[in-house]
Design a protein around this motif. Structure first.
Motif, PDB file in Angstrom:
ATOM      1  N   GLY A 274      27.943  10.451  29.944  1.00 19.90           N
ATOM      2  CA  GLY A 274      29.254  10.584  30.568  1.00 19.90           C
ATOM      3  C   GLY A 274      29.470   9.580  31.678  1.00 19.90           C
ATOM      4  N   GLY A 275      30.718   9.507  32.111  1.00 20.18           N
ATOM      5  CA  GLY A 275      31.095   8.662  33.233  1.00 20.18           C
ATOM      6  C   GLY A 275      32.106   9.384  34.104  1.00 20.18           C
ATOM      7  N   ARG A 276      32.024   9.149  35.422  1.00 18.15           N
ATOM      8  CA  ARG A 276      32.899   9.832  36.378  1.00 18.15           C
ATOM      9  C   ARG A 276      33.371   8.876  37.470  1.00 18.15           C
ATOM     10  NH1 ARG A 276      29.270  15.219  37.798  1.00 18.15           N
ATOM     11  NH2 ARG A 276      29.452  16.242  35.765  1.00 18.15           N
ATOM     12  N   LEU A 277      34.509   9.229  38.035  1.00 18.61           N
ATOM     13  CA  LEU A 277      34.970   8.642  39.288  1.00 18.61           C
ATOM     14  C   LEU A 277      34.955   9.744  40.340  1.00 18.61           C
ATOM     15  CD1 LEU A 277      36.275   6.560  41.168  1.00 18.61           C
ATOM     16  CD2 LEU A 277      38.495   7.236  40.220  1.00 18.61           C
ATOM     17  N   VAL A 278      34.274   9.483  41.456  1.00 16.74           N
ATOM     18  CA  VAL A 278      34.226  10.409  42.586  1.00 16.74           C
ATOM     19  C   VAL A 278      34.964   9.742  43.736  1.00 16.74           C
ATOM     20  CG1 VAL A 278      32.764  11.759  44.123  1.00 16.74           C
ATOM     21  CG2 VAL A 278      31.983  11.238  41.791  1.00 16.74           C
ATOM     22  N   ALA A 279      36.110  10.299  44.116  1.00 16.53           N
ATOM     23  CA  ALA A 279      36.956   9.706  45.153  1.00 16.53           C
ATOM     24  C   ALA A 279      36.938  10.579  46.392  1.00 16.53           C
ATOM     25  CB  ALA A 279      38.382   9.531  44.643  1.00 16.53           C
ATOM     26  N   GLY A 280      36.396  10.066  47.492  1.00 17.34           N
ATOM     27  CA  GLY A 280      36.366  10.797  48.737  1.00 17.34           C
ATOM     28  C   GLY A 280      37.754  10.930  49.336  1.00 17.34           C
ATOM     29  N   LEU A 281      38.053  12.093  49.902  1.00 18.64           N
ATOM     30  CA  LEU A 281      39.375  12.360  50.472  1.00 18.64           C
ATOM     31  C   LEU A 281      39.385  12.349  51.991  1.00 18.64           C
ATOM     32  CD1 LEU A 281      40.635  15.244  48.140  1.00 18.64           C
ATOM     33  CD2 LEU A 281      41.034  12.786  47.926  1.00 18.64           C
TER      34      LEU A 281
ATOM     35  N   VAL B 130      32.806   6.387  44.349  1.00 16.62           N
ATOM     36  CA  VAL B 130      31.613   6.235  43.528  1.00 16.62           C
ATOM     37  C   VAL B 130      31.991   6.321  42.050  1.00 16.62           C
ATOM     38  CG1 VAL B 130      29.281   7.063  43.062  1.00 16.62           C
ATOM     39  CG2 VAL B 130      30.284   7.411  45.330  1.00 16.62           C
ATOM     40  N   PHE B 131      31.559   5.334  41.277  1.00 17.18           N
ATOM     41  CA  PHE B 131      31.610   5.403  39.821  1.00 17.18           C
ATOM     42  C   PHE B 131      30.223   5.792  39.335  1.00 17.18           C
ATOM     43  CE2 PHE B 131      35.073   2.515  40.824  1.00 17.18           C
ATOM     44  CZ  PHE B 131      36.086   2.977  39.999  1.00 17.18           C
ATOM     45  N   GLN B 132      30.159   6.841  38.513  1.00 17.47           N
ATOM     46  CA  GLN B 132      28.885   7.337  38.011  1.00 17.47           C
ATOM     47  C   GLN B 132      28.804   7.205  36.494  1.00 17.47           C
ATOM     48  OE1 GLN B 132      28.707  11.433  39.445  1.00 17.47           O
ATOM     49  NE2 GLN B 132      27.544  10.792  41.251  1.00 17.47           N
ATOM     50  N   VAL B 133      27.655   6.780  36.020  1.00 19.15           N
ATOM     51  CA  VAL B 133      27.315   6.813  34.593  1.00 19.15           C
ATOM     52  C   VAL B 133      26.028   7.619  34.487  1.00 19.15           C
ATOM     53  CG1 VAL B 133      26.751   5.476  32.545  1.00 19.15           C
ATOM     54  CG2 VAL B 133      28.387   4.569  34.203  1.00 19.15           C
ATOM     55  N   TYR B 134      25.999   8.612  33.593  1.00 20.50           N
ATOM     56  CA  TYR B 134      24.848   9.513  33.591  1.00 20.50           C
ATOM     57  C   TYR B 134      24.470   9.950  32.183  1.00 20.50           C
ATOM     58  CZ  TYR B 134      28.256  13.263  32.846  1.00 20.50           C
ATOM     59  OH  TYR B 134      29.257  14.058  32.327  1.00 20.50           O
ATOM     60  N   ALA B 135      23.240  10.387  32.063  1.00 17.25           N
ATOM     61  CA  ALA B 135      22.742  11.069  30.869  1.00 17.25           C
ATOM     62  C   ALA B 135      22.369  12.488  31.267  1.00 17.25           C
ATOM     63  CB  ALA B 135      21.530  10.344  30.294  1.00 17.25           C
ATOM     64  N   ALA B 136      22.619  13.436  30.364  1.00 17.71           N
ATOM     65  CA  ALA B 136      22.353  14.849  30.664  1.00 17.71           C
ATOM     66  C   ALA B 136      21.642  15.506  29.491  1.00 17.71           C
ATOM     67  CB  ALA B 136      23.650  15.588  30.975  1.00 17.71           C
ATOM     68  N   PHE B 137      20.743  16.414  29.817  1.00 15.25           N
ATOM     69  CA  PHE B 137      20.038  17.194  28.798  1.00 15.25           C
ATOM     70  C   PHE B 137      20.166  18.661  29.145  1.00 15.25           C
ATOM     71  CE2 PHE B 137      16.319  19.398  27.133  1.00 15.25           C
ATOM     72  CZ  PHE B 137      16.367  19.006  25.791  1.00 15.25           C
ATOM     73  N   GLN B 138      20.587  19.460  28.157  1.00 19.95           N
ATOM     74  CA  GLN B 138      20.771  20.895  28.345  1.00 19.95           C
ATOM     75  C   GLN B 138      19.679  21.666  27.631  1.00 19.95           C
ATOM     76  OE1 GLN B 138      25.100  20.487  27.128  1.00 19.95           O
ATOM     77  NE2 GLN B 138      25.264  22.177  28.572  1.00 19.95           N
ATOM     78  N   PHE B 139      19.177  22.696  28.303  1.00 20.55           N
ATOM     79  CA  PHE B 139      18.193  23.588  27.700  1.00 20.55           C
ATOM     80  C   PHE B 139      18.925  24.743  27.021  1.00 20.55           C
ATOM     81  CE2 PHE B 139      16.346  21.668  31.489  1.00 20.55           C
ATOM     82  CZ  PHE B 139      15.235  21.035  30.953  1.00 20.55           C
ATOM     83  N   GLY B 140      18.454  25.139  25.876  1.00 21.19           N
ATOM     84  CA  GLY B 140      19.117  26.235  25.164  1.00 21.19           C
ATOM     85  C   GLY B 140      19.432  25.834  23.743  1.00 21.19           C
TER      86      GLY B 140
END
Length: 210
Positions: free
Chosen positions: A168-175, A196-206
């Motif tokens: 995934g990718g996100r934009l985090v904008a401080g207010l 902050v621009f974030q690019v991430y990998a995620a793993f879910q258990f279940g």
């Protein structure tokens, strides 16, 4: 009958939790500090790691609170200064997540607590004998220059590549203004905000049903 009604109510309340998935995530932060007059800002590469908890609400909609360690900041440069700021945050995004097939979008608020900060580079270090600003290359703690709390809005998109793995990718904008420093003449510096621009990998258990 009364016991059956209580059991039924508890089943409805805890059903989303039974389908919840814990997960871990991490990735790249590309961050800057914006808003300071007289200095140009540029992005620096940092990172973030964290855990999250995705709980189904109804249909494709879920809620996903997270706890992250996020290193962010950026570079600020003027005619006389050129330095990097590193801000160490504990962040808590609370996101609504809509999943359609393998694609998801997410948005919500994020609360951050500053753990530590430092600055390094060519900084103003004092004044000369005739009252002119003096500059020097140094690295120094800077936690007291920033407010402890940060409030942001988050928006992002992602793709589930497998039942338990996603990108995934996100934009985090401080207010809010995070600057809490006074310059060496005692006048408050201009506003500073995180971006902050974030690019991430995620793993879910279940079982990975969502």
């Amino acid at each position: 009958m009364k016991k059956l009604l209580i059991i039924g109510f508890l089943s409805l309340f805890f059903a989303p939790l039974a389908q919840a998935q814990l997960g871990i995530k991490g990735g790249l932060n590309v961050a800057e500090l914006t808003g300071r007059e007289g200095e140009s800002s540029s992005y620096k590469a940092f990172y973030h790691v964290g855990v999250f908890y995705q709980a189904n609400i109804i249909g494709p909609l879920s809620i996903q609170p997270e706890v992250q360690y996020s290193l962010q900041g950026g570079n600020l440069k003027s005619a006389y200064t050129n330095y990097d700021s590193q801000l160490h945050y504990l962040t808590v995004p609370i996101l609504a997540k809509l999943t359609v097939g393998p694609v998801f979008i997410e948005a919500g608020p994020q609360f951050g607590v500053l753990l530590n900060a430092n600055q390094s580079g060519n900084l103003q270090v004092g004044f000369t004998e005739d009252g002119q600003p003096a500059y020097g290359n140094e690295s120094r703690p800077a936690t007291s220059n920033f407010k402890r709390g940060d409030f942001s809005v988050v928006g992002g998109v992602g793709l589930k590549l497998a039942s338990n793995f996603s990108l995934g990718g996100r934009l985090v904008a401080g207010l809010n203004d995070i600057n809490d420093a006074k310059n060496l003449t005692g006048i408050n510096d201009p506003r500073l905000q995180n971006r902050v621009f974030q690019v991430y990998a995620a793993f879910q258990f279940g079982d990975g049903r969502r």
